[in-house]
Write an enzyme that holds these catalytic residues in place. Sequence first.
Site, short mmCIF file in Angstrom:
data_model
loop_
_atom_site.label_atom_id
_atom_site.label_comp_id
_atom_site.label_asym_id
_atom_site.label_seq_id
_atom_site.Cartn_x
_atom_site.Cartn_y
_atom_site.Cartn_z
N ASP A 65 -2.47 -53.66 5.12
CA ASP A 65 -1.10 -53.19 5.23
C ASP A 65 -0.78 -52.36 3.98
O ASP A 65 -1.13 -52.76 2.87
CB ASP A 65 -0.15 -54.41 5.27
CG ASP A 65 1.02 -54.19 6.20
OD1 ASP A 65 1.56 -53.07 6.20
OD2 ASP A 65 1.41 -55.14 6.90
N ASP B 35 3.41 -49.36 7.01
CA ASP B 35 4.72 -49.97 7.22
C ASP B 35 5.80 -48.90 7.36
O ASP B 35 5.83 -47.94 6.59
CB ASP B 35 5.02 -50.89 6.03
CG ASP B 35 6.28 -51.71 6.22
OD1 ASP B 35 6.29 -52.54 7.13
OD2 ASP B 35 7.23 -51.51 5.45
N GLU C 109 3.60 -48.31 11.92
CA GLU C 109 4.76 -49.05 12.39
C GLU C 109 5.91 -48.06 12.52
O GLU C 109 6.29 -47.42 11.55
CB GLU C 109 5.15 -50.17 11.42
CG GLU C 109 6.34 -50.97 11.93
CD GLU C 109 7.00 -51.84 10.87
OE1 GLU C 109 7.62 -52.85 11.24
OE2 GLU C 109 6.91 -51.50 9.66
N HIS D 275 4.90 -60.93 11.99
CA HIS D 275 5.63 -61.65 10.96
C HIS D 275 7.13 -61.37 10.97
O HIS D 275 7.89 -62.04 10.27
CB HIS D 275 5.06 -61.30 9.59
CG HIS D 275 5.21 -59.84 9.26
ND1 HIS D 275 4.46 -58.87 9.88
CD2 HIS D 275 6.04 -59.18 8.41
CE1 HIS D 275 4.82 -57.69 9.43
NE2 HIS D 275 5.77 -57.85 8.53
N ASP D 276 7.56 -60.37 11.74
CA ASP D 276 8.98 -60.03 11.83
C ASP D 276 9.62 -60.44 13.15
O ASP D 276 10.81 -60.20 13.37
CB ASP D 276 9.18 -58.51 11.68
CG ASP D 276 8.97 -58.02 10.26
OD1 ASP D 276 9.16 -58.83 9.33
OD2 ASP D 276 8.62 -56.84 10.08
#
Length: 560
Positions: A103, A204, A255, A328-329
């Site tokens: 990431d 990200d 993302e 994770h979100d």
Amino acid sequence: MTINKKDKLWWKTATIYQIYPKSFCDSGAQGSGDIKGIISKLDYLKTLGIDAIWLTPVYESPMIDNGYDISDYYAINPEFGTMADFDELLAAAHQRGIRIVMDIVVNHTSTAHAWFQSALGDKNSPYRDYYIWKDPIYGQAPTNWQSKFGGNAWELDEATGQYYLHLFAKEQADLNWENPKVREEVKGIISYWADKGVDGFRLDVINLISKQQDFPNDEIGDGRRFYTDGPRVHEYLQEISEAVFQQYGSVTVGEMSSTTLEHCQQYSNVDNSELSMVFNFHHLKVDYTNGEKWTNAPFDFLQLKSIFNHWQTGLNGKGWGALFWCNHDQPRIVSRLGDDKNYRVESAKMLAASVHMMQGTPYIYQGEEIGMTNPGYTDIEQYRDVESTNMYQLMVEEQGVSHPDMMDILAQKSRDNSRTPMQWNSAMNAGFSEGKPWLDVAKNYVDINAEKALQDKDSVFYFYKRLIELRKEVAVITQGDYTDLLPEHERVFAYQRKTETQTLVSINNYYGETSEVELPNELELDKAQLLLGNYPDEQSHIPSNTVTLRPYETKILLIE
């Protein structure tokens, strides 16, 4: 099992497993996960059959946003281990035929980063122009843009009287991509990790890096239309791709926040001039009331199918998408769209099958493969997520939402729902840590854990393992066109994937009642082979095009 470095399109038949290190496995008693913990579980992941690990940030960070606030791109956070530990993870994963996708967060840095610390309070700093600074207007913030974590997106630097932009927490200052020096820094950072042997990068909120330079007020929204898929974003990505990604053969996944299909066709264009694939989140907003996340609402099933259809047909032959329910979100999907009480196993399998048979690269989030659920926290003190605690304060203390109502909303929508420690076994702390976990373990870990799943051949784990295998065995899953067979059906999601030689049909009951559906006659289901189902007494053949589905039942059929 070795990695074929010459296979540049390996990701098209791959399945990628997301690890959130803080919650995955603690090798000791610190109460939070680390890199050595990940290494200890690589054989488990090899058993599952995944092709790559997406590793969420392990860089030096104050951890305001759990690592998405990076203070040093070239250092490992001591909380997770050392650079030697990371090198060992990379080697051990590669030894097992597992690639590592790191990431990277380059829309913003932590305000603790040396660049920002130099810029803060000093208009003449060589790093001042690495960030976005504006003078106040009538003594107020430069615009009314809102942070995605709540409140205004500008923070005052009192020493200079200027504001800096932060689209997320105030400790996450947005980088100024208009400055070519920033872009050179980004190329250097990514090259450093690629030189180490990292196989790819997950970028990200990468579609937010280009901002409209007149920075207008937003009279009809929160400002996102002035920085989402911004004016120079494709130019910037092509520059980074040509300089770094294409040189190293890196797989890249972007993302994309609040994006559009048209932009994603360009981001993930088959010429690979920008990115390999895109994450979009439209399908995970079907339980947002009037677009508002912080509500407690059922999901809109017809809208969900419509969104899948839009993206599946729209990217086919033009781009490539990531297939996922969880990260994770996002809350746990079995709690969100399934039934985690009465049909946990059945609904977890059905939900997995319904996205894994689409075109794209599936992502599995840690614990999803064993059917982990939301924890059902009952006390605000149990939450750690900055977004959740900010929203509690805003909605309860300022907007008058009652405490019980807000707790219900958090139980459905908080990011902490997916961040509870991985449930490895029925020992203390679910085998996650010998110390007190940083976030409370879900109480159902005694029944839901990896050790139990591995011992049960009908578990959610082995269903995921078979889905991963099917993607490599059945070409139509990667190559076929997509058709929604029952777009108006209120309970069943059925779609067809088709090439000249194969037809695959995925039929999924999204509800806890039996449903009967009539599928088009031209499908010739009597000639179909059942590839996979989630009930133990499945018939290998379907006698007719009238199909009865039990609660949360899924059937994957192949016609050749």
